[in-house]
Write a protein that holds these residues in place. Structure first.
Motif, PDB file in Angstrom:
ATOM      1  N   PRO A  22       7.539 -37.860  -9.764  1.00 24.49           N
ATOM      2  CA  PRO A  22       6.828 -37.706  -8.509  1.00 24.49           C
ATOM      3  C   PRO A  22       6.712 -36.016  -8.615  1.00 24.49           C
ATOM      4  CG  PRO A  22       8.927 -38.195  -7.917  1.00 24.49           C
ATOM      5  CD  PRO A  22       8.802 -38.462  -9.414  1.00 24.49           C
ATOM      6  N   ILE A  23       6.096 -35.582  -7.681  1.00 22.72           N
ATOM      7  CA  ILE A  23       6.017 -33.892  -7.780  1.00 22.72           C
ATOM      8  C   ILE A  23       7.057 -33.530  -6.691  1.00 22.72           C
ATOM      9  CG2 ILE A  23       3.503 -33.426  -7.740  1.00 22.72           C
ATOM     10  CD1 ILE A  23       3.534 -32.897  -4.895  1.00 22.72           C
ATOM     11  N   ALA A  24       7.934 -34.063  -5.944  1.00 22.60           N
ATOM     12  CA  ALA A  24       9.303 -33.891  -5.180  1.00 22.60           C
ATOM     13  C   ALA A  24       9.684 -35.309  -4.987  1.00 22.60           C
ATOM     14  CB  ALA A  24       8.862 -33.073  -4.168  1.00 22.60           C
ATOM     15  N   LEU A  25      10.927 -34.927  -4.818  1.00 19.99           N
ATOM     16  CA  LEU A  25      11.944 -36.132  -4.059  1.00 19.99           C
ATOM     17  C   LEU A  25      12.366 -35.647  -2.857  1.00 19.99           C
ATOM     18  CD1 LEU A  25      14.079 -38.755  -3.938  1.00 19.99           C
ATOM     19  CD2 LEU A  25      15.607 -37.034  -5.294  1.00 19.99           C
ATOM     20  N   GLY A  26      12.365 -36.483  -1.659  1.00 21.34           N
ATOM     21  CA  GLY A  26      12.899 -36.019  -0.244  1.00 21.34           C
ATOM     22  C   GLY A  26      13.983 -37.124  -0.093  1.00 21.34           C
TER      23      GLY A  26
END
Ligand code: B12
Length: 213
Positions: A129-133
């Protein structure tokens, strides 16, 4: 209304508010402050665990109603993986973040709550992904952020981590190995758009095409 468990009454109030206010405003200006107040009462010993549980059961359908008013985005700006860390069962805020990010045009892979760090890293490796939250709502579960971040470094997974939750702040987030701290769902979208911008610039500088399209 929340403390006395009046679900239907709360739903009516929220439904009324939604007629004149944006869903996010209803969360940030009404429901979230009410839950913070209840959390503080619990902290001071003015109320006890049964009331905290009753309040959360009362407020959950109201949050779900708000989520239904957030429209799904038609764009696909990139993937965002989100989870509440292992040992933590708070998921109301994380669900709001998921709904808002989705409605802003990102594809959201929501792994749920109480998610083992290894499982999170496995998904990051597969989905890129482009980021992990990551959501961590208590002092005892916040260190799980460091565990995820360390596992990601070991696997050389260079995906930015955005964290949020009641007991976190900018400094703590950085100390735990996260890249960004978001105080609410709007903040997450702003950060994601900045990450996307950075990725596109990087891609263009390398002679590639824009990766959002
Ligand atoms: C509801 C609630 C519960 C519910 C949770 C129900 C559920 N399904 O989520 C129940 C009753 C189960 C619960 C249990 C407990 N709770 Co509780 N809970 C709360 C409460 C009152 C409200 C949280 C909430 O839903 N707020 C509304 C949402 C919309 O706001 P939010 O969660 O903050 O989310 C926003 C931001 O934080 C951010 N955000 C959230 N997640 C994410 C994720 C990402 C990726 C990003 C970027 C941003 C982000 O964006 C959201 C939208 O603006 C808070 C009080 C508080 N101040 O928050 C205590 C609170 C978090 N709980 C607390 C505690 C202590 C507990 C218990 C340990 C109590 C106990 N003795 O058993 C257990 C822990 C259980 C566990 N293992 O996880 C403490 C933590 C204190 C600390 N320093 O550790 C708090 C702060 C209360 C207090 N002041 O004492 N709780």
């Amino acid at each position: 209304v929340i403390l006395s468990g009046k679900k239907d009454e709360l739903l009516k109030i929220v439904d009324e508010l939604l007629k004149n206010h944006d869903p996010l405003e209803v969360v940030e200006n009404h429901l979230k402050p009410a839950m913070e107040m209840i959390g503080d009462m619990y902290d001071r010993g003015d109320i006890f665990l049964p009331q905290l549980i009753l309040s959360s059961q009362t407020v959950k359908p109201a949050f779900e109603l708000v989520e239904t008013k957030m429209k799904g985005g038609k764009l696909n700006l990139g993937k965002f993986v989100v989870a509440t860390v292992k040992g933590d069962i708070h998921d109301i805020g994380k669900n709001i973040v998921s709904a808002v990010v989705k409605s802003s045009g990102f594809e959201v892979i929501d792994l749920g709550k109480d998610v083992p760090s290894e499982k999170i890293v496995e998904v990051i490796e597969k989905e890129k992904p482009i980021a992990l939250g990551l959501s961590a709502m208590t002092t005892t579960t916040a260190p799980k952020i460091r565990e995820v971040s360390t596992l990601m470094k070991e696997k050389r997974l260079n995906v930015p981590i955005i964290v949020g939750g009641a007991t976190l702040n900018d400094k703590l987030a950085k100390d735990l190995g996260a890249d960004y701290y978001a105080k609410n769902a709007t903040d997450v979208v702003r950060i994601l758009k900045n990450i996307l911008k950075g990725l596109n610039e990087l891609h263009q500088n390398n002679g590639g095409r824009n990766c959002t399209v």
